[in-house]
Motif scaffolding. Structure first.
Motif, mmCIF file in Angstrom:
data_model
loop_
_atom_site.group_PDB
_atom_site.id
_atom_site.type_symbol
_atom_site.label_atom_id
_atom_site.label_comp_id
_atom_site.label_asym_id
_atom_site.label_seq_id
_atom_site.Cartn_x
_atom_site.Cartn_y
_atom_site.Cartn_z
ATOM 1 N N LEU B 158 8.072 47.025 57.829
ATOM 2 C CA LEU B 158 7.310 46.038 57.061
ATOM 3 C C LEU B 158 8.207 44.887 56.628
ATOM 4 O O LEU B 158 7.784 43.738 56.559
ATOM 5 C CB LEU B 158 6.701 46.701 55.829
ATOM 6 N N LEU B 159 9.452 45.231 56.370
ATOM 7 C CA LEU B 159 10.402 44.227 55.932
ATOM 8 C C LEU B 159 10.612 43.161 56.997
ATOM 9 O O LEU B 159 10.791 41.988 56.719
ATOM 10 C CB LEU B 159 11.723 44.925 55.652
ATOM 11 N N LEU B 160 10.565 43.624 58.235
ATOM 12 C CA LEU B 160 10.725 42.712 59.364
ATOM 13 C C LEU B 160 9.643 41.627 59.315
ATOM 14 O O LEU B 160 9.922 40.442 59.462
ATOM 15 C CB LEU B 160 10.632 43.511 60.651
ATOM 16 N N PHE B 161 8.411 42.066 59.100
ATOM 17 C CA PHE B 161 7.313 41.092 58.989
ATOM 18 C C PHE B 161 7.591 40.111 57.870
ATOM 19 O O PHE B 161 7.475 38.904 58.027
ATOM 20 C CB PHE B 161 5.982 41.792 58.663
ATOM 21 N N ALA B 162 7.958 40.665 56.716
ATOM 22 C CA ALA B 162 8.170 39.821 55.539
ATOM 23 C C ALA B 162 9.283 38.819 55.800
ATOM 24 O O ALA B 162 9.136 37.634 55.512
ATOM 25 C CB ALA B 162 8.486 40.690 54.330
ATOM 26 N N ALA B 163 10.390 39.307 56.381
ATOM 27 C CA ALA B 163 11.535 38.431 56.616
ATOM 28 C C ALA B 163 11.157 37.302 57.567
ATOM 29 O O ALA B 163 11.465 36.142 57.325
ATOM 30 C CB ALA B 163 12.706 39.228 57.188
ATOM 31 N N ILE B 164 10.460 37.647 58.643
ATOM 32 C CA ILE B 164 10.097 36.622 59.616
ATOM 33 C C ILE B 164 9.099 35.638 59.014
ATOM 34 O O ILE B 164 9.263 34.419 59.090
ATOM 35 C CB ILE B 164 9.526 37.262 60.888
ATOM 36 N N GLY B 165 8.067 36.186 58.378
ATOM 37 C CA GLY B 165 7.050 35.314 57.777
ATOM 38 C C GLY B 165 7.647 34.402 56.727
ATOM 39 O O GLY B 165 7.295 33.238 56.613
ATOM 40 N N ALA B 166 8.599 34.946 55.977
ATOM 41 C CA ALA B 166 9.187 34.179 54.883
ATOM 42 C C ALA B 166 10.031 33.022 55.393
ATOM 43 O O ALA B 166 10.317 32.101 54.655
ATOM 44 C CB ALA B 166 10.038 35.087 54.001
#
Lengths: 306, 297
Positions: B158-166
């Protein structure tokens, strides 16, 4: 206008200060240090080096010391490349990345705008689909595929260009295409979309009714307003492209700045990474200032305050 | 939303708002290529989602005896260096790539669009301040950020999504802001202000439809970017780990052996490209259908 530019230039100072502060403490949070690599130095050597580079002082002291140096224009020594300063590294690598970035941008702009405009003039026909499909190929083939592919075809099979290196003028062509294709695709799609929005407007009809030539209508009347999203995109894109691309520089063995960013991050070369980021930040803020000036020039109704 | 566009005989009882969206759907349906794209994307998502049940082999089943074999009846897309079935790996990789593409793009959309619209609409000092924040965020070293996140939170998908989206919302915000700066100076917005409409109504009902085209187009451009960024992050060690794979990783691996085992690059490349083509065709058609000024049906 002058006041606007002056105020925006002054804003670079607090922006840089914040960037330096955040980055300075952020990279210290990452595990590992500049001298902890696989070679396993004896602790005395590491201690000695830390002392030499002032890495044993308390963090706030180091921070203040670094800030003082930056104000004097000295970005500090490299920790990985002995006997070289960060200033020297930037001076050596930036012109190369800058030149490559400019060629790539020229290629991307020329291709992207022409494709975007052609597609917008004849929406949903073959003249729309083919340029847009060509532009999409630029996105579908990421640099780590397109680069080796171009080398294989034009370098090895046809023998037209050198496979890698940065010696002759023709050495610029393949890397520029590799780097610029993605941006060309972005520009093509953004300009198609905004051209489609502008072309049915009344003032375009008025321009045509006045008897302005089609070229003049498109370039002087329509494109000037349609370029707004493209210009907004170009600010950060240009800053990113001229500070180098790790992938393209690795594939074509170009001694540019992009490689430095990644290796500095991995080697925990604190000063080099900080220096590069400070440089990049200054460039970005300056380019975004230019973008805002161009936005106002394109559409004088736009009001931007500093 | 010109009422003159609406065919009164088709939709006599609709309100203007409803008939606009209805009209948009009609216009979208007229675009056959867009409908084909839509059907393809839905089918592909379903096939990838149920890969566990329909894939011919387990995704990590190695067959070192055959090694890298070219496409055959047993292995339609061939096998990779370790003898793993490429078709199976593509289906499983699709799960990751489509999910990352969708989620990260949604994150960047949800932050970037309101941020950019607010900054552009307010203008003045607020705009200057908000854009300087964007400038600062641009410069943060992404690689270092990812390494730190990995240390703090461990390997979290999930962190991957957050990092990329951010990271991806920044450009979106800047582009939308530039558009809004131009749109809000047009006379119909002035008219809306004079009429005393509420700010949120002006922003959402009058400005949003006029920047929607840019939003849709940039969104369809963000999805491939995010999928490729995921390959880069996985390469650094955050995100997808072997033996699991994603399209980005498969393409990256294939690129390294393109001379000796070209099918390992060609098949992932084709799937990736066709998906992106469909996505962008659909995006362009949506843009055309939702354009308030685009009268051609």
């Amino acid at each position: 206008m002058l006041k606007f530019v002056a105020r925006r230039l002054l804003q670079i100072v607090p922006v840089l200060l914040i960037v330096i502060t955040i980055t300075f403490f952020l990279i210290r949070l990452a595990p590992g240090g500049p001298f902890t690599d696989e070679k396993k130095y004896p602790p005395e050597v590491i201690e000695c080096r830390n002392a030499y580079y002032g890495l044993n002082d308390s963090l706030p002291m180091q921070y203040l010391h670094y800030l003082g140096n930056v104000v004097k224009g000295n970005l500090g020594p490299c920790l990985q490349y002995r006997n070289r300063t960060v200033n020297e590294v930037i001076k050596e690598t930036f012109p190369i990345s800058f030149e490559l970035g400019c060629w790539a941008m020229i290629y991307a702009l020329a291709l992207g705008l022409v494709f975007g405009i052609i597609a917008a003039l004849r929406p949903n026909t073959l003249l729309d689909h083919i340029p847009m499909a060509a532009a999409m190929t630029g996105i579908c083939l990421p640099a780590f595929v397109l680069g080796p592919l171009l080398i294989l075809v034009f370098g090895l099979w046809l023998g037209l260009f050198n496979a890698s290196g940065w010696e002759m003028a023709t050495d610029r062509i393949l890397p520029a295409i590799t780097l610029g294709s993605v941006y060309a695709a972005y520009i093509a799609r953004l300009s198609r979309s905004s051209m489609l929005e502008i072309l049915p407007m009344d003032y375009i009809r008025t321009a045509r009714a006045k008897g302005a030539s089609e070229l003049r209508v498109i370039v002087c009347h329509a494109l000037k307003n349609a370029a707004i999203p493209v210009v907004s995109f170009l600010g950060p894109a240009f800053a990113g492209i001229v500070t180098g691309s790790f992938v393209v520089e690795t594939i074509f063995q170009i001694p540019g700045m992009g490689k430095m960013f990644v290796t500095a991050a991995f080697n925990r070369d604190y000063f080099l990474l900080l220096g590069l980021i400070v440089f990049y930040a200054g460039l970005l803020v300056a380019l975004n200032l230019i973008v805002d000036i161009v936005l106002v020039w394109l559409n004088p109704k736009i009001k931007i305050e500093a | 939303m010109k009422s003159s566009e609406i065919d009164a005989t088709v939709s006599p009882v609709y309100t203007i708002e409803e008939s606009f969206h209805d009209n948009a759907w009609q216009r979208l349906k007229m675009n056959r290529l867009a409908i084909v794209s839509l059907v393809f994307l839905i089918l592909l998502s379903i096939i990838c989602a149920i890969a566990t049940w329909i894939a011919p082999y387990p995704y990590d089943l190695q067959n070192l005896a055959i090694g890298a074999s070219s496409p055959s009846i047993r292995h339609w897309f061939g096998t990779d260096i370790l003898g793993r079935d490429l078709l199976t790996r593509l289906l499983y990789g699709g799960q990751i790539s489509l999910l990352v593409g969708l989620c990260a793009t949604m994150v960047s959309l949800l932050i970037g669009v309101p941020y950019g619209m607010f900054s552009g609409y307010c203008g003045g000092k607020t705009d200057a301040f908000m854009m300087r924040i964007v400038d600062i965020l641009y410069t943060l070293p992404f690689t270092i950020l990812v390494i730190i996140l990995m240390v703090v939170f461990g390997r979290n998908f999930l962190l991957l999504f957050a990092a990329i989206g951010a990271v991806e919302w920044l450009t979106m915000a800047r582009i939308i802001r530039g558009d809004v700066l131009a749109v809000k100076e047009q006379t119909f917005i002035k008219a809306a202000v004079v009429l005393g409409l509420s700010q949120s109504r002006i922003i959402f009902r009058h400005i949003l439809p006029n920047v929607l085209g840019t939003i849709i187009v940039y969104t369809t451009l963000t999805i491939p970017k995010v999928m490729l960024l995921e390959a880069f992050l996985s390469f650094l060690g955050l995100g997808v780990q072997p033996p699991m794979s994603s399209w980005g990783l498969l393409i990256r691996d294939g690129a390294e052996v393109m001379e000796s085992h070209p099918w390992l690059l060609i098949f992932p490349g084709i799937i990736f490209s066709v998906t992106l083509f469909a996505l962008n065709r659909l995006g362009d058609a949506l843009r055309d259908a939702l354009d308030p000024r685009f009268n051609k049906t």
